[in-house]
Design an enzyme around this catalytic site. Structure first.
Site, PDB file in Angstrom:
ATOM      1  N   GLU A 149       4.434   3.940   8.385  1.00 34.21           N
ATOM      2  CA  GLU A 149       3.852   2.600   8.369  1.00 34.21           C
ATOM      3  C   GLU A 149       4.055   1.860   9.694  1.00 34.21           C
ATOM      4  O   GLU A 149       3.895   0.639   9.750  1.00 34.21           O
ATOM      5  CB  GLU A 149       4.441   1.787   7.207  1.00 34.21           C
ATOM      6  CG  GLU A 149       3.949   2.301   5.868  1.00 34.21           C
ATOM      7  CD  GLU A 149       4.502   1.546   4.669  1.00 34.21           C
ATOM      8  OE1 GLU A 149       3.827   1.526   3.631  1.00 34.21           O
ATOM      9  OE2 GLU A 149       5.611   0.990   4.778  1.00 34.21           O
ATOM     10  N   LYS A 150       4.352   2.591  10.754  1.00 35.61           N
ATOM     11  CA  LYS A 150       4.606   1.918  12.036  1.00 35.61           C
ATOM     12  C   LYS A 150       3.343   1.336  12.653  1.00 35.61           C
ATOM     13  O   LYS A 150       3.429   0.491  13.547  1.00 35.61           O
ATOM     14  CB  LYS A 150       5.274   2.877  13.021  1.00 35.61           C
ATOM     15  CG  LYS A 150       4.483   4.109  13.415  1.00 35.61           C
ATOM     16  CD  LYS A 150       5.289   4.965  14.397  1.00 35.61           C
ATOM     17  CE  LYS A 150       4.570   6.251  14.779  1.00 35.61           C
ATOM     18  NZ  LYS A 150       4.484   7.199  13.644  1.00 35.61           N
ATOM     19  N   HIS A 207       0.986  -0.069  10.625  1.00 36.23           N
ATOM     20  CA  HIS A 207       0.489  -1.053   9.673  1.00 36.23           C
ATOM     21  C   HIS A 207       0.776  -2.440  10.232  1.00 36.23           C
ATOM     22  O   HIS A 207       1.877  -2.726  10.686  1.00 36.23           O
ATOM     23  CB  HIS A 207       1.193  -0.874   8.322  1.00 36.23           C
ATOM     24  CG  HIS A 207       0.533  -1.608   7.194  1.00 36.23           C
ATOM     25  ND1 HIS A 207       0.527  -2.983   7.111  1.00 36.23           N
ATOM     26  CD2 HIS A 207      -0.133  -1.161   6.099  1.00 36.23           C
ATOM     27  CE1 HIS A 207      -0.108  -3.348   6.012  1.00 36.23           C
ATOM     28  NE2 HIS A 207      -0.521  -2.272   5.378  1.00 36.23           N
ATOM     29  N   GLU A 255       0.845  -8.665  -1.433  1.00 32.11           N
ATOM     30  CA  GLU A 255       0.673  -7.984  -0.148  1.00 32.11           C
ATOM     31  C   GLU A 255      -0.785  -8.052   0.299  1.00 32.11           C
ATOM     32  O   GLU A 255      -1.709  -7.958  -0.515  1.00 32.11           O
ATOM     33  CB  GLU A 255       1.067  -6.503  -0.236  1.00 32.11           C
ATOM     34  CG  GLU A 255       2.523  -6.215  -0.438  1.00 32.11           C
ATOM     35  CD  GLU A 255       2.815  -4.718  -0.408  1.00 32.11           C
ATOM     36  OE1 GLU A 255       1.996  -3.956   0.176  1.00 32.11           O
ATOM     37  OE2 GLU A 255       3.834  -4.303  -0.968  1.00 32.11           O
ATOM     38  N   CYS A 294       9.239  15.265 -19.628  1.00 34.44           N
ATOM     39  CA  CYS A 294       8.037  14.510 -19.991  1.00 34.44           C
ATOM     40  C   CYS A 294       7.304  15.187 -21.148  1.00 34.44           C
ATOM     41  O   CYS A 294       6.758  14.510 -22.027  1.00 34.44           O
ATOM     42  CB  CYS A 294       7.120  14.370 -18.781  1.00 34.44           C
ATOM     43  SG  CYS A 294       7.682  13.143 -17.567  1.00 34.44           S
ATOM     44  N   ASN A 349       8.237  -0.993  -6.928  1.00 36.66           N
ATOM     45  CA  ASN A 349       7.123  -1.266  -6.017  1.00 36.66           C
ATOM     46  C   ASN A 349       5.952  -0.357  -6.348  1.00 36.66           C
ATOM     47  O   ASN A 349       6.106   0.865  -6.409  1.00 36.66           O
ATOM     48  CB  ASN A 349       7.549  -1.008  -4.566  1.00 36.66           C
ATOM     49  CG  ASN A 349       6.455  -1.364  -3.573  1.00 36.66           C
ATOM     50  OD1 ASN A 349       6.223  -2.527  -3.291  1.00 36.66           O
ATOM     51  ND2 ASN A 349       5.784  -0.352  -3.047  1.00 36.66           N
ATOM     52  N   GLU A 350       4.806  -0.958  -6.597  1.00 36.08           N
ATOM     53  CA  GLU A 350       3.558  -0.219  -6.784  1.00 36.08           C
ATOM     54  C   GLU A 350       3.736   1.019  -7.666  1.00 36.08           C
ATOM     55  O   GLU A 350       3.507   2.152  -7.250  1.00 36.08           O
ATOM     56  CB  GLU A 350       2.962   0.187  -5.427  1.00 36.08           C
ATOM     57  CG  GLU A 350       2.486  -0.993  -4.606  1.00 36.08           C
ATOM     58  CD  GLU A 350       1.834  -0.598  -3.298  1.00 36.08           C
ATOM     59  OE1 GLU A 350       1.048  -1.388  -2.772  1.00 36.08           O
ATOM     60  OE2 GLU A 350       2.114   0.529  -2.803  1.00 36.08           O
TER      61      GLU A 350
END
Length: 680
Positions: free
Chosen positions: A354-355, A357, A306, A160, A149-150
């Site tokens: 995110e409640k 959103h 989205e 790295c 996701n994203e």
């Protein structure tokens, strides 16, 4: 068409039933049916639920959810859930934890918290995709895969750093080539051993948003984008092994700066993206990003994965979408190539960040809300449209070049001004065509240009190998090419091409730039048009003087003609806009950043000269127009972003509105926040 099982514009979004008790699920299904929801994205952040321990997998809840939805007419977009690793993994395998730009290793928490070069992360994410692919390969309700996701965020850990050295070996082969590419004799940076190369972070080359060595930082961005892409490809391969018939995607984020989406799109079966404009985001900017997402795969329709039905929760001011705006912005995506309309989220969460959103089902929990009524009405319209829109295409004759590597180089430049914003400059040119109702493709440097009559490449600072020749061939064949100030400066390693700017573009443009003046924010200069412009009648009718600022190139003519000149300062009278005849075409150069009215007037005349016609006549800028075609039929989308009804002239009669069935003559009236989909 994404799937013949659902031959319409898909309608749905992210659904998280695992956050709720079982007594809510039946109510969800009832309301999905009321709203016309036919696709739900599941399992986006459920890795910890599906794999509670290293050797334990439990998909029972997911089995039940997919079955329940399918039995009620709702298909599944199935995510792999690998966007956030479980806590047990961080505890047992700390190599999954990222190290930030300041050199601090993270603890468990948040999301996108996995090092892309972690052996543990790659092993477990690949295995999860393998398990899911095997389990659901034959389920009739699963239509598409959604990896992670994203994707985003960089890591600066030792793994790295080691992987970066390997990446550099593969790219350059020898340290001598690296030292040359990075100009390491500057500040005594010559490398004699691969292990001497370290990551460019706040402990080495980068401080305060700037870097001492653009070449090193540029390559690290390429490397990190490639590293995250390798993680995606591991999962993609596993899913394709089991379900070669199902498309695989991951949701992108528009003009997100950290990943080279043109490179990513080559590994995606269909592009999907998440659209979250603010109330004050110019609607032409949103249109541009939709076109960019479509352009990632050469015009293939994309997925709107989205958007919010009402409000976001992470912006500084989370305004509500006003009545009609959700519908308007949904159709804007479709107008520019989307074959889905999907939301985050279907039911609003009750806890964590995110409640607040927005969602189709709000905290009220019933259908008696403004938001649900609007969502249900849109769902009904999409059912009505059926298969008329999906897989239709856009055929533009004008293109604007967007390049992430060029953007990185511009943004890391050590001059000439901190005010130069690559994306904003690109948008200025897009907006000028948008205001003229000219259809546009957003393309990368790999795109075949033969389909276009006009190609615009704002701030083409970096000229990659073969790109100058490609533009010359386009122009000499009869095309019109436009570029701007601060172009042709460096090669792909951000090394200046000596001999005078604009480097490899000098012959094409017929100019050379001696100096670049950076103006303070409150400083302005002017563009004074030369009349008549040497027979270039297609720019006749423009005003005499326009405002300009930001940067001013001081250029000399080498075959080009000055169409306009500066009106002020010691370089008053020097060329500000030039044109060079090149083969059967023209190459234009804007040596400064003009006011919008100049760009609108200028580009309108260039389009007219090339026979590129507006989609509508006599329409205000608030009215957006886009044209998709399918099976020889034209689908003309008209979207009124204004607060008053507007009129527009059509180029032909005989259009019928697919949403109302009304047949129109050569003029239409579009209500405020209204949408028309006219078919001929």
């Amino acid at each position: 068409m994404i799937s013949s099982k659902l031959p319409k514009l898909w309608y749905g979004g992210d659904y998280n039933p695992e956050q709720w008790e079982a007594d809510v699920w039946a109510e969800d299904v009832r309301m999905f049916k009321l709203a016309g929801i036919d696709i739900a994205t599941l399992n986006v952040f459920s890795w910890a639920l599906n794999q509670p321990a290293e050797d334990v997998y439990d998909f029972a809840w997911l089995d039940e959810t997919i079955d329940r939805l399918y039995s009620n007419g709702v298909y599944t977009c199935l995510a792999t859930g690998t966007g956030a690793h479980p806590a047990w993994m961080a505890k047992k395998y700390p190599d999954v934890l990222r190290v930030d730009h300041e050199g601090r290793q993270r603890k468990f928490g948040g999301r996108h918290n996995s090092c892309p070069n972690s052996p543990a992360y790659r092993k477990f994410s690949e295995k999860m995709a393998d398990k899911l692919g095997e389990r659901y390969k034959d389920h009739p309700g699963v239509l598409i895969w959604h990896v992670s996701n994203e994707y985003g965020g960089y890591c600066y850990c030792e793994r790295c750093e080691q992987a970066f050295r390997t990446w550099l070996r593969n790219r350059y082969g020898t340290l001598d080539r690296i030292n040359k590419a990075w100009n390491t004799r500057f500040w005594g940076h010559t490398f004699y051993d691969w292990d001497e190369i370290v990551v460019p972070n706040a402990l080495s080359e980068e401080r305060g948003g700037r870097t001492s060595f653009q070449g090193i930082s540029l390559d690290y961005r390429r490397f990190q984008s490639d590293s995250l892409l390798e993680c995606y490809k591991l999962e993609h391969r596993m899913l394709k092994k089991h379900t070669p018939h199902l498309p695989v995607t991951t949701n992108l984020m528009g003009t997100y700066p950290e990943l080279d989406y043109f490179k990513w799109a080559k590994e995606m079966d269909i592009v999907s993206w998440d659209n979250y404009p603010s109330l004050d985001t110019p609607f032409s900017y949103t249109a541009m990003v939709h076109d960019l997402m479509r352009g990632l795969k050469s015009g293939q329709p994309f997925m709107l994965m989205e958007q919010t039905p009402s409000q976001q929760n992470w912006q500084a001011y989370n305004t509500l979408k006003r009545p009609g705006v959700m519908r308007l912005w949904s159709y804007q995506a479709v107008a520019h190539g989307a074959d889905t309309v999907m939301f985050f989220q279907l039911r609003r969460s009750i806890g964590a960040c995110e409640k607040y959103h927005g969602a189709v089902i709000e905290h009220a929990g019933h259908e008696h809300t403004r938001v649900f009524r609007e969502c249900a009405a849109l769902g009904s319209e999409l059912q009505q449209l059926g298969d008329a829109v999906p897989d239709s295409r856009i055929q533009a004759k004008a293109a604007i070049v967007f390049d992430w590597e060029n953007r990185w180089a511009v943004e890391m430049s050590s001059g000439p001004t901190v005010a130069l914003d690559y994306v904003k400059e690109v948008h200025k040119y897009y907006d000028a065509l948008f205001q003229n109702h000219i259809q546009v493709d957003m393309v990368g440097t790999d795109e075949d240009l033969s389909a276009y009559d006009l190609v615009i490449a704002p701030v083409l600072y970096m000229v990659k190998p073969g790109w100058a020749k490609k533009i010359e061939e386009f122009t000499s064949g009869g095309g019109t090419f436009v570029t701007t100030f601060f172009s042709g400066i460096v090669n792909e390693n951000d090394l200046v091409v000596t001999g005078g700017y604009p480097g490899e573009l000098r012959n094409l443009l017929g100019i050379w730039a001696e100096e670049i003046d950076a103006l303070f924010p409150d400083q302005r200069n002017s563009i004074v048009m030369k009349h008549p412009p040497g027979g270039l009648k297609h720019i006749d009718g423009m005003k005499d003087v326009y405002d300009c600022g930001l940067l001013c190139d001081l250029i000399h003519l080498e075959g080009a003609e000055a169409v306009a000149e500066y009106g002020q300062d010691f370089y008053k009278g020097m060329p500000a806009v030039t044109v060079n005849k090149f083969g059967r075409g023209e190459a234009w150069y804007a040596a400064t950043s003009p006011e919008p009215s100049f760009l609108q007037a200028w580009l309108a005349r260039l389009c007219e000269n090339k026979g590129i016609t507006p989609l509508v006549r006599n329409a205000p800028g608030d009215l957006e127009a886009s044209l998709r075609t399918k099976d020889g039929k034209e689908l003309l989308f008209l979207l009124n972003h204004g607060s008053e009804e507007v009129q527009a002239g059509l180029l032909k009669e005989g259009y019928t509105d697919l949403l109302t069935g009304v047949r129109h003559g050569d003029t239409v009236t579009v209500p405020a926040k209204g949408v028309m989909i006219l078919i001929n």
